[in-house]
Design a protein around this motif. Structure first.
Motif, PDB file in Angstrom:
ATOM      1  N   VAL A   1       0.843  -1.203   0.000  1.00 55.94           N
ATOM      2  CA  VAL A   1       0.000   0.000   0.000  1.00 55.94           C
ATOM      3  C   VAL A   1       0.874   1.247   0.000  1.00 55.94           C
ATOM      4  CG1 VAL A   1      -1.624   1.345   1.403  1.00 55.94           C
ATOM      5  CG2 VAL A   1      -2.025  -1.092   1.032  1.00 55.94           C
ATOM      6  N   LYS A   2       1.910   1.266   0.826  1.00 53.94           N
ATOM      7  CA  LYS A   2       2.814   2.424   0.878  1.00 53.94           C
ATOM      8  C   LYS A   2       3.491   2.653  -0.469  1.00 53.94           C
ATOM      9  CE  LYS A   2       3.752   2.134   5.811  1.00 53.94           C
ATOM     10  NZ  LYS A   2       4.705   1.779   6.858  1.00 53.94           N
ATOM     11  N   ARG A   3       3.933   1.561  -1.121  1.00 60.81           N
ATOM     12  CA  ARG A   3       4.567   1.702  -2.439  1.00 60.81           C
ATOM     13  C   ARG A   3       3.587   2.264  -3.460  1.00 60.81           C
ATOM     14  NH1 ARG A   3       7.311  -3.175  -1.089  1.00 60.81           N
ATOM     15  NH2 ARG A   3       5.673  -4.400  -2.065  1.00 60.81           N
ATOM     16  N   LEU A   4       2.340   1.775  -3.434  1.00 63.78           N
ATOM     17  CA  LEU A   4       1.330   2.264  -4.372  1.00 63.78           C
ATOM     18  C   LEU A   4       0.975   3.716  -4.101  1.00 63.78           C
ATOM     19  CD1 LEU A   4      -1.019  -0.842  -4.601  1.00 63.78           C
ATOM     20  CD2 LEU A   4       0.515   0.018  -6.366  1.00 63.78           C
ATOM     21  N   GLU A   5       0.852   4.086  -2.824  1.00 61.29           N
ATOM     22  CA  GLU A   5       0.550   5.472  -2.479  1.00 61.29           C
ATOM     23  C   GLU A   5       1.674   6.399  -2.930  1.00 61.29           C
ATOM     24  OE1 GLU A   5      -0.164   5.237   1.718  1.00 61.29           O
ATOM     25  OE2 GLU A   5      -2.297   4.786   1.444  1.00 61.29           O
ATOM     26  N   LYS A   6       2.910   5.971  -2.739  1.00 61.00           N
ATOM     27  CA  LYS A   6       4.060   6.775  -3.154  1.00 61.00           C
ATOM     28  C   LYS A   6       4.075   6.924  -4.670  1.00 61.00           C
ATOM     29  CE  LYS A   6       9.059   7.083  -2.898  1.00 61.00           C
ATOM     30  NZ  LYS A   6      10.299   6.430  -2.470  1.00 61.00           N
ATOM     31  N   ALA A   7       3.841   5.826  -5.386  1.00 56.78           N
ATOM     32  CA  ALA A   7       3.843   5.880  -6.846  1.00 56.78           C
ATOM     33  C   ALA A   7       2.715   6.768  -7.350  1.00 56.78           C
ATOM     34  CB  ALA A   7       3.705   4.466  -7.419  1.00 56.78           C
ATOM     35  N   THR A   8       1.556   6.726  -6.705  1.00 57.13           N
ATOM     36  CA  THR A   8       0.415   7.551  -7.112  1.00 57.13           C
ATOM     37  C   THR A   8       0.691   9.015  -6.845  1.00 57.13           C
ATOM     38  OG1 THR A   8      -1.095   5.725  -6.649  1.00 57.13           O
ATOM     39  CG2 THR A   8      -2.064   7.899  -6.806  1.00 57.13           C
TER      40      THR A   8
END
Length: 101
Positions: free
Chosen positions: A86-93
């Protein structure tokens, strides 16, 4: 013990590996054979076993928790991995690298 066994090539080009050789080499369905042909015309066949990681579990040296693994340990590890994803996806978004905001 050396083997000298004949086998027949089918109309589809298939060859049956004799049972004695399959047993001696521990060959199983899905394993591959590598055929090598030398310039002199000598053919050799080399087994290329395809084994699942589950076949090798006994040889793996896994870290010990000092106790048997419990369902809670598994749940914690899965939860931690999901949080990291989730953290990786939030950062990428947030950086615009993935999808729209």
């Amino acid at each position: 013990m050396p083997y000298d066994i004949e086998t027949t090539i089918t109309s589809k080009g298939q060859v049956t590996v004799p049972a004695e050789i399959r047993e001696r080499l521990d060959l199983r369905p899905g394993d591959k054979l590598r055929f090598k042909l030398s310039d002199s015309g000598k053919l050799s066949v080399e087994p290329r076993p395809r084994r699942s990681i589950f076949d090798q579990l006994d040889s793996l040296k896994l870290p010990s928790l000092g106790r048997p693994l419990a369902q809670g340990d598994i749940d914690d590890a899965v939860g931690q991995a999901m949080d990291e994803q989730v953290k990786r996806l939030e950062k990428a978004t947030s950086t615009g690298r993935r999808g729209r905001r």
